[in-house]
Motif scaffolding. Structure first.
Motif, PDB file in Angstrom:
ATOM      1  N   MET A  41       0.844  -1.207   0.000  1.00  0.00           N
ATOM      2  CA  MET A  41       0.000   0.000   0.000  1.00  0.00           C
ATOM      3  C   MET A  41       0.876   1.255   0.000  1.00  0.00           C
ATOM      4  N   SER A  42       0.514   2.206  -0.800  1.00  0.00           N
ATOM      5  CA  SER A  42       1.285   3.440  -0.801  1.00  0.00           C
ATOM      6  C   SER A  42       0.352   4.607  -1.048  1.00  0.00           C
ATOM      7  N   HIS A  43       0.919   5.808  -0.970  1.00  0.00           N
ATOM      8  CA  HIS A  43       0.140   7.020  -1.201  1.00  0.00           C
ATOM      9  C   HIS A  43      -0.537   6.995  -2.577  1.00  0.00           C
ATOM     10  N   SER A  44       0.052   6.283  -3.519  1.00  0.00           N
ATOM     11  CA  SER A  44      -0.443   6.362  -4.895  1.00  0.00           C
ATOM     12  C   SER A  44      -1.759   5.617  -5.091  1.00  0.00           C
ATOM     13  N   ASP A  45      -2.257   4.941  -4.051  1.00  0.00           N
ATOM     14  CA  ASP A  45      -3.493   4.175  -4.235  1.00  0.00           C
ATOM     15  C   ASP A  45      -4.764   5.000  -4.084  1.00  0.00           C
ATOM     16  N   VAL A  46      -4.630   6.274  -3.736  1.00  0.00           N
ATOM     17  CA  VAL A  46      -5.830   7.044  -3.431  1.00  0.00           C
ATOM     18  C   VAL A  46      -6.764   7.167  -4.639  1.00  0.00           C
ATOM     19  N   GLY A  47      -6.178   7.333  -5.820  1.00  0.00           N
ATOM     20  CA  GLY A  47      -7.001   7.453  -7.031  1.00  0.00           C
ATOM     21  C   GLY A  47      -7.786   6.178  -7.306  1.00  0.00           C
ATOM     22  N   ALA A  48      -7.093   5.046  -7.205  1.00  0.00           N
ATOM     23  CA  ALA A  48      -7.755   3.766  -7.429  1.00  0.00           C
ATOM     24  C   ALA A  48      -8.839   3.542  -6.382  1.00  0.00           C
ATOM     25  N   TYR A  49      -8.551   3.997  -5.159  1.00  0.00           N
ATOM     26  CA  TYR A  49      -9.531   3.838  -4.078  1.00  0.00           C
ATOM     27  C   TYR A  49     -10.795   4.646  -4.365  1.00  0.00           C
ATOM     28  N   VAL A  50     -10.614   5.910  -4.779  1.00  0.00           N
ATOM     29  CA  VAL A  50     -11.765   6.767  -5.059  1.00  0.00           C
ATOM     30  C   VAL A  50     -12.638   6.147  -6.145  1.00  0.00           C
ATOM     31  N   LEU A  51     -11.978   5.537  -7.127  1.00  0.00           N
ATOM     32  CA  LEU A  51     -12.729   4.943  -8.229  1.00  0.00           C
ATOM     33  C   LEU A  51     -13.329   3.591  -7.866  1.00  0.00           C
ATOM     34  N   GLY A  52     -12.942   3.050  -6.721  1.00  0.00           N
ATOM     35  CA  GLY A  52     -13.485   1.755  -6.319  1.00  0.00           C
ATOM     36  C   GLY A  52     -12.900   0.592  -7.102  1.00  0.00           C
ATOM     37  N   ILE A  53     -11.710   0.767  -7.662  1.00  0.00           N
ATOM     38  CA  ILE A  53     -11.158  -0.321  -8.457  1.00  0.00           C
ATOM     39  C   ILE A  53     -10.174  -1.184  -7.668  1.00  0.00           C
ATOM     40  N   LEU A  54      -9.989  -0.882  -6.378  1.00  0.00           N
ATOM     41  CA  LEU A  54      -9.188  -1.780  -5.546  1.00  0.00           C
ATOM     42  C   LEU A  54     -10.052  -2.978  -5.145  1.00  0.00           C
ATOM     43  N   ASP A  55      -9.433  -4.134  -4.986  1.00  0.00           N
ATOM     44  CA  ASP A  55     -10.223  -5.258  -4.477  1.00  0.00           C
ATOM     45  C   ASP A  55     -10.424  -5.079  -2.966  1.00  0.00           C
ATOM     46  N   ASP A  56     -11.234  -5.945  -2.374  1.00  0.00           N
ATOM     47  CA  ASP A  56     -11.606  -5.759  -0.970  1.00  0.00           C
ATOM     48  C   ASP A  56     -10.390  -5.691  -0.051  1.00  0.00           C
ATOM     49  N   ARG A  57      -9.421  -6.547  -0.318  1.00  0.00           N
ATOM     50  CA  ARG A  57      -8.263  -6.623   0.567  1.00  0.00           C
ATOM     51  C   ARG A  57      -7.436  -5.337   0.458  1.00  0.00           C
ATOM     52  N   ASP A  58      -7.165  -4.903  -0.784  1.00  0.00           N
ATOM     53  CA  ASP A  58      -6.383  -3.680  -0.988  1.00  0.00           C
ATOM     54  C   ASP A  58      -7.134  -2.462  -0.464  1.00  0.00           C
ATOM     55  N   SER A  59      -8.448  -2.499  -0.661  1.00  0.00           N
ATOM     56  CA  SER A  59      -9.261  -1.390  -0.215  1.00  0.00           C
ATOM     57  C   SER A  59      -9.192  -1.253   1.308  1.00  0.00           C
ATOM     58  N   ALA A  60      -9.299  -2.385   2.010  1.00  0.00           N
ATOM     59  CA  ALA A  60      -9.215  -2.354   3.477  1.00  0.00           C
ATOM     60  C   ALA A  60      -7.839  -1.876   3.921  1.00  0.00           C
ATOM     61  N   GLN A  61      -6.809  -2.342   3.221  1.00  0.00           N
ATOM     62  CA  GLN A  61      -5.446  -1.909   3.577  1.00  0.00           C
ATOM     63  C   GLN A  61      -5.286  -0.408   3.370  1.00  0.00           C
ATOM     64  N   PHE A  62      -5.850   0.065   2.254  1.00  0.00           N
ATOM     65  CA  PHE A  62      -5.717   1.501   1.998  1.00  0.00           C
ATOM     66  C   PHE A  62      -6.459   2.306   3.066  1.00  0.00           C
ATOM     67  N   GLU A  63      -7.636   1.815   3.481  1.00  0.00           N
ATOM     68  CA  GLU A  63      -8.397   2.534   4.510  1.00  0.00           C
ATOM     69  C   GLU A  63      -7.615   2.588   5.823  1.00  0.00           C
ATOM     70  N   ASN A  64      -6.932   1.511   6.145  1.00  0.00           N
ATOM     71  CA  ASN A  64      -6.084   1.536   7.343  1.00  0.00           C
ATOM     72  C   ASN A  64      -4.994   2.594   7.217  1.00  0.00           C
ATOM     73  N   HIS A  65      -4.429   2.670   6.023  1.00  0.00           N
ATOM     74  CA  HIS A  65      -3.389   3.662   5.765  1.00  0.00           C
ATOM     75  C   HIS A  65      -3.971   5.076   5.831  1.00  0.00           C
ATOM     76  N   LEU A  66      -5.166   5.233   5.255  1.00  0.00           N
ATOM     77  CA  LEU A  66      -5.785   6.552   5.132  1.00  0.00           C
ATOM     78  C   LEU A  66      -6.040   7.198   6.491  1.00  0.00           C
ATOM     79  N   ILE A  67      -6.463   6.379   7.442  1.00  0.00           N
ATOM     80  CA  ILE A  67      -6.805   6.905   8.769  1.00  0.00           C
ATOM     81  C   ILE A  67      -5.631   7.693   9.362  1.00  0.00           C
TER      82      ILE A  67
END
Ligand SMILES: [Zn+2]
Length: 222
Positions: free
Chosen positions: A1-27
């Protein structure tokens, strides 16, 4: 997970696992929180994407991030993730991402103790202080209908109902917004959103006019 995932996250194109990881990072990551908020302020682009595949984004604004973070912590794994088929639209948005951090303008910080994040607004800024000490600052953002305006006004003496007037270089006056200035001195700037039916290059100045007459402040636009 890195800062660069925010765009993919906004678009909802991360899978569930990556999405959860990004949310942990985002907090914990202020940088990604800002970027997410910035992306939320790109309704035209995002609406174009969402029209194809999903529900509209929440109304952009200072509360978007707060709501997003609240959603994450409350409903973390229960959200239904929207599946995105529009790879072209996704790619288009991700290409725009590097622009997202350019030319950002910070609005005045909230000083009344609440936790609303400082709103990020993109555009050119003009500001002025009147002889009586009233302050005005306006961010101008070009749109296909003219100019989108965000204004902050402070140090006025309420109560008064005011018109925020845009005056063109041909001396046409249009009301960008009306507002009620509460009684007393306005220490915390009032944030007002409005619009002008002119491009920025045709705008001569802004005025804040109480309905009782006169003008509290004039903000020239060069
Ligand atoms: Zn980050």
């Amino acid at each position: 997970m890195s800062h660069s995932d925010v765009g993919a996250y906004v678009l909802g194109i991360l899978d569930d696992r990556d999405s959860a990881q990004f949310e942990n990072h985002l907090i914990d990551c202020l940088r990604c929180q800002r970027e997410l908020q910035d992306l939320s302020a790109m309704p035209d682009v995002l609406d174009g994407v969402r029209l194809v595949n999903g529900p509209p984004l929440p109304t952009p604004g200072a509360l978007v991030l707060q709501h997003t973070l609240a959603d994450i912590s409350v409903a973390r794994r229960k959200r239904t993730r929207t599946l995105w088929a529009s790879g072209i639209a996704a790619a288009a948005l991700i290409v725009l991402l590097p622009l997202g951090t350019a030319g950002l303008m910070k609005g005045p910080a909230q000083s009344d103790g609440n936790k609303v994040p400082t709103e990020l607004v993109r555009g050119e800024t003009v500001e002025a202080t009147s002889p009586i000490g009233a302050k005005g600052k306006v961010v101008l953002e070009p749109t296909n209908y003219g100019t989108r305006l965000t204004g902050w006004f402070s140090n006025m003496n309420g109560p008064a109902t005011c018109q925020w007037v845009v005056i063109s270089k041909k001396n046409e006056a249009q009301v960008a917004a009306t507002m009620y200035v509460p009684p007393g001195k306005t220490d915390v700037p009032l944030e007002i959103h409005g619009a002008a039916p002119f491009p920025k290059s045709d705008i001569a100045r802004f005025e804040l006019r109480p309905m009782t007459g006169g003008s509290w402040i004039t903000i020239p636009v060069s």
